[in-house]
Enzyme design. Structure first.
Site, PDB file in Angstrom:
ATOM      1  CG  HIS A  57      -0.311  -0.046   2.640  1.00 36.76           C
ATOM      2  ND1 HIS A  57       0.304   1.155   3.208  1.00 36.76           N
ATOM      3  CD2 HIS A  57       0.042  -0.976   3.190  1.00 36.76           C
ATOM      4  CE1 HIS A  57       1.041   0.563   4.156  1.00 36.76           C
ATOM      5  NE2 HIS A  57       0.939  -0.512   4.342  1.00 36.76           N
ATOM      6  NE  ARG A 108      -1.425  -0.328   6.887  1.00 37.13           N
ATOM      7  CZ  ARG A 108      -2.012  -0.747   8.013  1.00 37.13           C
ATOM      8  NH1 ARG A 108      -2.924  -0.493   8.822  1.00 37.13           N
ATOM      9  NH2 ARG A 108      -1.300  -1.785   8.644  1.00 37.13           N
ATOM     10  CD  GLU A 135       2.340  -5.693   8.282  1.00 43.12           C
ATOM     11  OE1 GLU A 135       2.673  -6.947   8.100  1.00 43.12           O
ATOM     12  OE2 GLU A 135       3.208  -4.746   7.784  1.00 43.12           O
ATOM     13  CG  HIS A 230      -0.950  -4.569   5.199  1.00 39.55           C
ATOM     14  ND1 HIS A 230      -1.206  -3.447   5.571  1.00 39.55           N
ATOM     15  CD2 HIS A 230      -1.947  -5.045   4.694  1.00 39.55           C
ATOM     16  CE1 HIS A 230      -2.591  -3.147   5.364  1.00 39.55           C
ATOM     17  NE2 HIS A 230      -2.968  -4.301   4.715  1.00 39.55           N
TER      18      HIS A 230
END
Length: 373
Positions: A57, A108, A135, A230
């Protein structure tokens, strides 16, 4: 059946897969390669049926502030939107037509996905969101400044927490930690599955379930896939795909918003498109191709390393004095694999130039074929 399509993997207890040691000589099962010291065999890219691109991202507010994020739902900054747009345009220049996107439950990554698809003109394709692509959970470190942690705990300890295979950070206390994800309504039906902390080993276990059950079957159906994720979750997927040993994975770092493109063979093994069979120059671990070029990735990774570990640097390297227009130009220059105006290919590694160009030409042909079908 699933273990046969993964990279030299075999089942072990608890449904996990053990990765065989990294092979010295890579097998290229999908084509017969003709290799010379200065030429990449174009037919390699054209004959391999599978396409997958990994993309981290764009900059979020806590990336900007140099804080441990984990499952905290931080939004993109203005700079992060620019990074996502530049990534989308790099993918657009490659000509690839995706069939689906897989991403996390965190905005995100979701907004990066949306921006990229807008730049591609492919907003119509399915976007699949799942917590298994979140993540890794940074435990009690979540919310803390990374450089301050380096000063308090030392560089080596923080590096092991961030990048080692099996050393998790200290656990989060759900009763007292202000950023416990259990308060977030998106997890209300899976509170018991929220980890208190995770090592990369834990993240591999989590992401492997999604790869095995969703991504791998889609690739085997001939679909082209974009994974927007992520850094540590993407590292967990790449560790399996590239068969990176546990003791070496601590050295692998990934930049934001720089597309990493792979051609896979019929066994879902990476096909190395470099003439000499070497790995990428930026990280030294990957057979995939950075569409923006290894030099650009190296510059970003150097900045990220200094931002976290170099305590002699007081300024925040994520915050620049550039205007929006200047930031846009900088990211477009970094992400451009081929520039019509400045032709930066001459300034990049000749093997990478060929690899990038062949992947782009192959994706363009596939896109034209789909439009004509």
């Amino acid at each position: 059946m699933m273990s046969s399509i993964l990279t030299a993997a075999r089942p072990i207890k608890n449904g996990l897969l053990k990765i065989a040691p990294r092979e010295t000589v890579r097998r290229r099962d999908c084509v017969n390669l003709f290799i010379s010291s200065h030429q990449i065999h174009t037919d390699t890219a054209k004959k391999c049926p599978y396409n997958i691109v990994f993309l981290r991202h764009g900059q979020s507010t806590w990336n900007r502030d140099n804080r441990f994020i984990g499952w905290t739902d931080t939004p993109l900054t203005e700079e992060g939107v620019i990074e996502a747009r530049a990534a989308g345009q790099a993918l657009s220049r490659s000509g690839i037509q995706f069939d689906a996107v897989h991403t996390s439950l965190l905005r995100r990554a979701i907004r990066t996905t949306n921006v990229v698809l807008m730049e591609l003109g492919q907003e119509y394709i399915p976007v699949h969101k799942h917590f298994r692509l979140n993540e890794r959970m940074y435990g009690s470190l979540v919310g803390l400044n990374k450089k301050e942690c380096v000063k308090q705990f030392g560089k080596e300890q923080v590096k092991r927490w961030r990048r080692s295979y099996d050393e998790p950070p200290p656990p989060m206390d759900p009763a007292t930690h202000p950023f416990w994800p259990g308060h977030d309504p998106r997890y209300k039906h899976m509170i018991e599955q929220i980890p208190l902390h995770e090592s990369l080993k834990c993240t591999v276990k989590r992401s492997s379930v999604y790869w095995d059950s969703v991504i791998a079957p889609a690739l085997l159906q001939g679909k082209s896939v974009l994974v927007v994720g992520h850094e540590n979750n993407l590292r967990s997927l790449l560790m399996r795909l590239e068969q990176i040993p546990e003791q070496d994975i601590i050295q692998l770092n990934l930049p934001r918003a720089m597309p990493l493109a792979y051609k896979l063979d019929e066994n879902l093994k990476p096909v190395n498109l470099r003439a000499d069979g070497s790995l990428d120059d930026a990280t030294g671990f990957l057979q995939g191709t950075w569409l923006g070029g290894d030099d650009a990735v190296s510059k970003i990774l150097k900045r990220d390393e200094q931002q976290v570990y170099d305590t002699s640097i007081q300024e925040n390297l994520e915050i620049g004095s550039k205007s929006v227009g200047e930031s846009w130009k900088t990211w477009m220059d970094l992400s451009s694999s081929r520039s019509a105006e400045k032709a930066p290919l001459k300034r990049r590694h000749p093997v990478l130039n060929g690899s990038t160009q062949i992947i782009s030409e192959s994706f363009e042909e596939e896109g034209q074929a789909r439009r004509l079908a």
